[in-house]
Design a protein around this motif. Structure first.
Motif, PDB file in Angstrom:
ATOM      1  N   LEU A 157      -7.965  77.128 -61.258  1.00 16.60           N
ATOM      2  CA  LEU A 157      -8.022  77.228 -62.718  1.00 16.60           C
ATOM      3  C   LEU A 157      -8.306  78.659 -63.172  1.00 16.60           C
ATOM      4  O   LEU A 157      -8.674  78.879 -64.315  1.00 16.60           O
ATOM      5  CB  LEU A 157      -9.112  76.295 -63.264  1.00 16.60           C
ATOM      6  N   ARG A 158      -8.140  79.626 -62.292  1.00 19.09           N
ATOM      7  CA  ARG A 158      -8.516  81.001 -62.613  1.00 19.09           C
ATOM      8  C   ARG A 158      -7.808  81.562 -63.839  1.00 19.09           C
ATOM      9  O   ARG A 158      -8.406  82.286 -64.618  1.00 19.09           O
ATOM     10  CB  ARG A 158      -8.249  81.918 -61.421  1.00 19.09           C
ATOM     11  N   ASP A 159      -6.553  81.240 -64.022  1.00 18.14           N
ATOM     12  CA  ASP A 159      -5.818  81.804 -65.153  1.00 18.14           C
ATOM     13  C   ASP A 159      -5.849  80.894 -66.384  1.00 18.14           C
ATOM     14  O   ASP A 159      -5.165  81.134 -67.361  1.00 18.14           O
ATOM     15  CB  ASP A 159      -4.371  82.090 -64.765  1.00 18.14           C
ATOM     16  N   HIS A 160      -6.644  79.872 -66.333  1.00 18.25           N
ATOM     17  CA  HIS A 160      -6.706  78.888 -67.412  1.00 18.25           C
ATOM     18  C   HIS A 160      -7.905  79.169 -68.318  1.00 18.25           C
ATOM     19  O   HIS A 160      -9.039  78.898 -67.946  1.00 18.25           O
ATOM     20  CB  HIS A 160      -6.806  77.487 -66.809  1.00 18.25           C
ATOM     21  N   ALA A 161      -7.657  79.705 -69.495  1.00 15.61           N
ATOM     22  CA  ALA A 161      -8.736  79.969 -70.460  1.00 15.61           C
ATOM     23  C   ALA A 161      -8.891  78.752 -71.363  1.00 15.61           C
ATOM     24  O   ALA A 161      -7.914  78.170 -71.822  1.00 15.61           O
ATOM     25  CB  ALA A 161      -8.414  81.206 -71.287  1.00 15.61           C
ATOM     26  N   LEU A 162     -10.121  78.385 -71.608  1.00 12.47           N
ATOM     27  CA  LEU A 162     -10.414  77.221 -72.450  1.00 12.47           C
ATOM     28  C   LEU A 162     -10.942  77.688 -73.798  1.00 12.47           C
ATOM     29  O   LEU A 162     -11.537  78.751 -73.914  1.00 12.47           O
ATOM     30  CB  LEU A 162     -11.459  76.341 -71.763  1.00 12.47           C
ATOM     31  N   THR A 163     -10.759  76.852 -74.830  1.00 13.94           N
ATOM     32  CA  THR A 163     -11.232  77.187 -76.168  1.00 13.94           C
ATOM     33  C   THR A 163     -12.523  76.426 -76.445  1.00 13.94           C
ATOM     34  O   THR A 163     -12.562  75.202 -76.347  1.00 13.94           O
ATOM     35  CB  THR A 163     -10.172  76.804 -77.220  1.00 13.94           C
ATOM     36  N   LEU A 164     -13.577  77.170 -76.780  1.00 15.43           N
ATOM     37  CA  LEU A 164     -14.860  76.548 -77.128  1.00 15.43           C
ATOM     38  C   LEU A 164     -14.753  75.894 -78.502  1.00 15.43           C
ATOM     39  O   LEU A 164     -14.076  76.414 -79.393  1.00 15.43           O
ATOM     40  CB  LEU A 164     -15.967  77.604 -77.141  1.00 15.43           C
ATOM     41  N   THR A 165     -15.425  74.768 -78.675  1.00 14.84           N
ATOM     42  CA  THR A 165     -15.385  74.100 -79.986  1.00 14.84           C
ATOM     43  C   THR A 165     -16.091  74.931 -81.049  1.00 14.84           C
ATOM     44  O   THR A 165     -15.767  74.832 -82.221  1.00 14.84           O
ATOM     45  CB  THR A 165     -16.021  72.693 -79.916  1.00 14.84           C
ATOM     46  N   ALA A 166     -17.023  75.777 -80.645  1.00 11.69           N
ATOM     47  CA  ALA A 166     -17.730  76.646 -81.591  1.00 11.69           C
ATOM     48  C   ALA A 166     -16.918  77.904 -81.908  1.00 11.69           C
ATOM     49  O   ALA A 166     -17.346  78.739 -82.697  1.00 11.69           O
ATOM     50  CB  ALA A 166     -19.082  77.042 -81.023  1.00 11.69           C
ATOM     51  N   GLY A 167     -15.771  78.039 -81.263  1.00  8.41           N
ATOM     52  CA  GLY A 167     -14.933  79.213 -81.457  1.00  8.41           C
ATOM     53  C   GLY A 167     -15.043  80.153 -80.268  1.00  8.41           C
ATOM     54  O   GLY A 167     -16.077  80.250 -79.626  1.00  8.41           O
ATOM     55  N   GLY A 168     -13.982  80.820 -79.985  1.00  5.68           N
ATOM     56  CA  GLY A 168     -13.968  81.744 -78.861  1.00  5.68           C
ATOM     57  C   GLY A 168     -13.316  81.125 -77.646  1.00  5.68           C
ATOM     58  O   GLY A 168     -12.892  79.971 -77.654  1.00  5.68           O
ATOM     59  N   VAL A 169     -13.228  81.934 -76.606  1.00  4.09           N
ATOM     60  CA  VAL A 169     -12.569  81.523 -75.371  1.00  4.09           C
ATOM     61  C   VAL A 169     -13.602  81.448 -74.255  1.00  4.09           C
ATOM     62  O   VAL A 169     -14.496  82.282 -74.161  1.00  4.09           O
ATOM     63  CB  VAL A 169     -11.453  82.534 -75.007  1.00  4.09           C
ATOM     64  N   TYR A 170     -13.480  80.428 -73.433  1.00  2.00           N
ATOM     65  CA  TYR A 170     -14.339  80.289 -72.254  1.00  2.00           C
ATOM     66  C   TYR A 170     -13.483  80.587 -71.034  1.00  2.00           C
ATOM     67  O   TYR A 170     -12.556  79.858 -70.720  1.00  2.00           O
ATOM     68  CB  TYR A 170     -14.925  78.874 -72.168  1.00  2.00           C
ATOM     69  N   ARG A 171     -13.802  81.686 -70.358  1.00  2.00           N
ATOM     70  CA  ARG A 171     -13.070  82.071 -69.153  1.00  2.00           C
ATOM     71  C   ARG A 171     -13.958  81.847 -67.938  1.00  2.00           C
ATOM     72  O   ARG A 171     -15.164  82.006 -67.999  1.00  2.00           O
ATOM     73  CB  ARG A 171     -12.657  83.540 -69.234  1.00  2.00           C
ATOM     74  N   TRP A 172     -13.331  81.544 -66.837  1.00  2.00           N
ATOM     75  CA  TRP A 172     -14.075  81.238 -65.622  1.00  2.00           C
ATOM     76  C   TRP A 172     -14.822  82.446 -65.089  1.00  2.00           C
ATOM     77  O   TRP A 172     -15.920  82.331 -64.592  1.00  2.00           O
ATOM     78  CB  TRP A 172     -13.129  80.693 -64.534  1.00  2.00           C
ATOM     79  N   GLN A 173     -14.246  83.631 -65.170  1.00  2.28           N
ATOM     80  CA  GLN A 173     -14.865  84.790 -64.543  1.00  2.28           C
ATOM     81  C   GLN A 173     -15.685  85.650 -65.502  1.00  2.28           C
ATOM     82  O   GLN A 173     -16.137  86.711 -65.133  1.00  2.28           O
ATOM     83  CB  GLN A 173     -13.796  85.637 -63.854  1.00  2.28           C
ATOM     84  N   ASP A 174     -15.892  85.199 -66.739  1.00  3.60           N
ATOM     85  CA  ASP A 174     -16.731  85.960 -67.670  1.00  3.60           C
ATOM     86  C   ASP A 174     -18.198  85.922 -67.259  1.00  3.60           C
ATOM     87  O   ASP A 174     -18.975  86.794 -67.625  1.00  3.60           O
ATOM     88  CB  ASP A 174     -16.579  85.442 -69.097  1.00  3.60           C
ATOM     89  N   SER A 175     -18.591  84.898 -66.556  1.00  2.22           N
ATOM     90  CA  SER A 175     -19.973  84.768 -66.086  1.00  2.22           C
ATOM     91  C   SER A 175     -19.957  84.762 -64.563  1.00  2.22           C
ATOM     92  O   SER A 175     -19.771  83.722 -63.945  1.00  2.22           O
ATOM     93  CB  SER A 175     -20.595  83.466 -66.604  1.00  2.22           C
ATOM     94  N   PRO A 176     -20.127  85.931 -63.938  1.00  7.36           N
ATOM     95  CA  PRO A 176     -20.064  85.972 -62.474  1.00  7.36           C
ATOM     96  C   PRO A 176     -21.183  85.155 -61.838  1.00  7.36           C
ATOM     97  O   PRO A 176     -22.265  85.042 -62.382  1.00  7.36           O
ATOM     98  CB  PRO A 176     -20.197  87.459 -62.151  1.00  7.36           C
ATOM     99  N   ARG A 177     -20.867  84.585 -60.693  1.00  7.97           N
ATOM    100  CA  ARG A 177     -21.804  83.774 -59.913  1.00  7.97           C
ATOM    101  C   ARG A 177     -22.261  82.516 -60.641  1.00  7.97           C
ATOM    102  O   ARG A 177     -23.308  81.980 -60.362  1.00  7.97           O
ATOM    103  CB  ARG A 177     -23.002  84.620 -59.476  1.00  7.97           C
ATOM    104  N   THR A 178     -21.478  82.034 -61.599  1.00  7.08           N
ATOM    105  CA  THR A 178     -21.837  80.838 -62.359  1.00  7.08           C
ATOM    106  C   THR A 178     -20.977  79.662 -61.921  1.00  7.08           C
ATOM    107  O   THR A 178     -19.753  79.740 -61.933  1.00  7.08           O
ATOM    108  CB  THR A 178     -21.656  81.068 -63.873  1.00  7.08           C
ATOM    109  N   TRP A 179     -21.627  78.588 -61.548  1.00  2.00           N
ATOM    110  CA  TRP A 179     -20.939  77.350 -61.196  1.00  2.00           C
ATOM    111  C   TRP A 179     -20.793  76.512 -62.458  1.00  2.00           C
ATOM    112  O   TRP A 179     -21.599  76.618 -63.378  1.00  2.00           O
ATOM    113  CB  TRP A 179     -21.731  76.590 -60.136  1.00  2.00           C
ATOM    114  N   ARG A 180     -19.788  75.649 -62.494  1.00  2.00           N
ATOM    115  CA  ARG A 180     -19.553  74.797 -63.660  1.00  2.00           C
ATOM    116  C   ARG A 180     -19.490  73.334 -63.239  1.00  2.00           C
ATOM    117  O   ARG A 180     -18.885  73.001 -62.229  1.00  2.00           O
ATOM    118  CB  ARG A 180     -18.223  75.146 -64.341  1.00  2.00           C
ATOM    119  N   ILE A 181     -20.116  72.498 -64.047  1.00  2.00           N
ATOM    120  CA  ILE A 181     -19.986  71.053 -63.919  1.00  2.00           C
ATOM    121  C   ILE A 181     -19.111  70.651 -65.101  1.00  2.00           C
ATOM    122  O   ILE A 181     -19.499  70.836 -66.254  1.00  2.00           O
ATOM    123  CB  ILE A 181     -21.352  70.349 -64.010  1.00  2.00           C
ATOM    124  N   VAL A 182     -17.924  70.135 -64.827  1.00  2.00           N
ATOM    125  CA  VAL A 182     -16.966  69.833 -65.886  1.00  2.00           C
ATOM    126  C   VAL A 182     -16.818  68.329 -66.034  1.00  2.00           C
ATOM    127  O   VAL A 182     -16.665  67.609 -65.052  1.00  2.00           O
ATOM    128  CB  VAL A 182     -15.591  70.478 -65.595  1.00  2.00           C
TER     129      VAL A 182
END
Length: 190
Positions: free
Chosen positions: A55-80
């Protein structure tokens, strides 16, 4: 009485015994390793995906506005979580799942800051006290990438590594302690 006249084992017998114990323990370890046996403490509680979903190239849209990218927060794991729907009868299940994920996050202690809970769709409750929750707009492409085999009712939970690869899946009704232990082990490594 001299050492030579004392009854007992000869140095050769002792050496052979040590050799047998060494080779025997190595042989037992090899048999266990190649038979697939692993200690329970080292076994994953979730289903390890092979191959990983990228999902590296897949940017998501936050409901509060803005984009959520996987690599914007290094060393961060996600529970989806991508619930099918959270209204009506299913609302209580969604609330329970969100509260469970919040508990898992809090039990991670000092490492909790390196984990985000990404919830696709409208949140079932207000999350002011849950700093880890990131609400995103449901995305058909993400839903297709995370398509799960039908295993009954409910919503699976996905674990995504810091680089954007989906590495584990937890079926509906999973044990939260298993998710916490897997995540704690992964946070130590990365």
């Amino acid at each position: 009485m001299t050492d030579a006249s004392r009854p007992g084992r000869s140095p050769r017998t002792i050496l052979l015994l040590i050799l047998a114990l060494t080779l025997g323990s190595m042989g037992l370890a090899g048999v266990l390793r190649f038979s697939g046996w692993r200690p329970a403490s080292l076994q994953n509680k979730g289903e390890l995906l092979n191959p990983y979903v990228d999902l590296r190239d897949h940017a998501l849209t936050l409901t509060a506005g803005g984009v959520y990218r996987w690599q914007d927060s290094p060393r961060t794991w996600r529970i989806v979580v991508m619930p099918e729907q959270c209204d009506g009868v299913r609302r209580a299940e969604c609330v329970r799942l969100l509260v469970t994920l919040d508990k898992v996050w809090r039990l991670l202690g000092p490492q909790a800051g390196r984990v985000h809970v990404v919830w696709a769709g409208a949140l079932p409750i207000a999350t002011e006290g849950m700093p880890e929750v990131r609400a995103i707009h449901p995305d058909a492409r993400l839903r297709a990438a995370l398509a799960a085999p039908a295993e009954g009712r409910g919503d699976p939970v996905w674990l995504i590594d810091p680089y954007g690869f989906v590495v584990m899946r937890y079926p509906s009704g999973f044990d939260p302690a298993g998710l916490r232990s897997d995540l704690a082990r992964l946070l130590k490594v990365n």
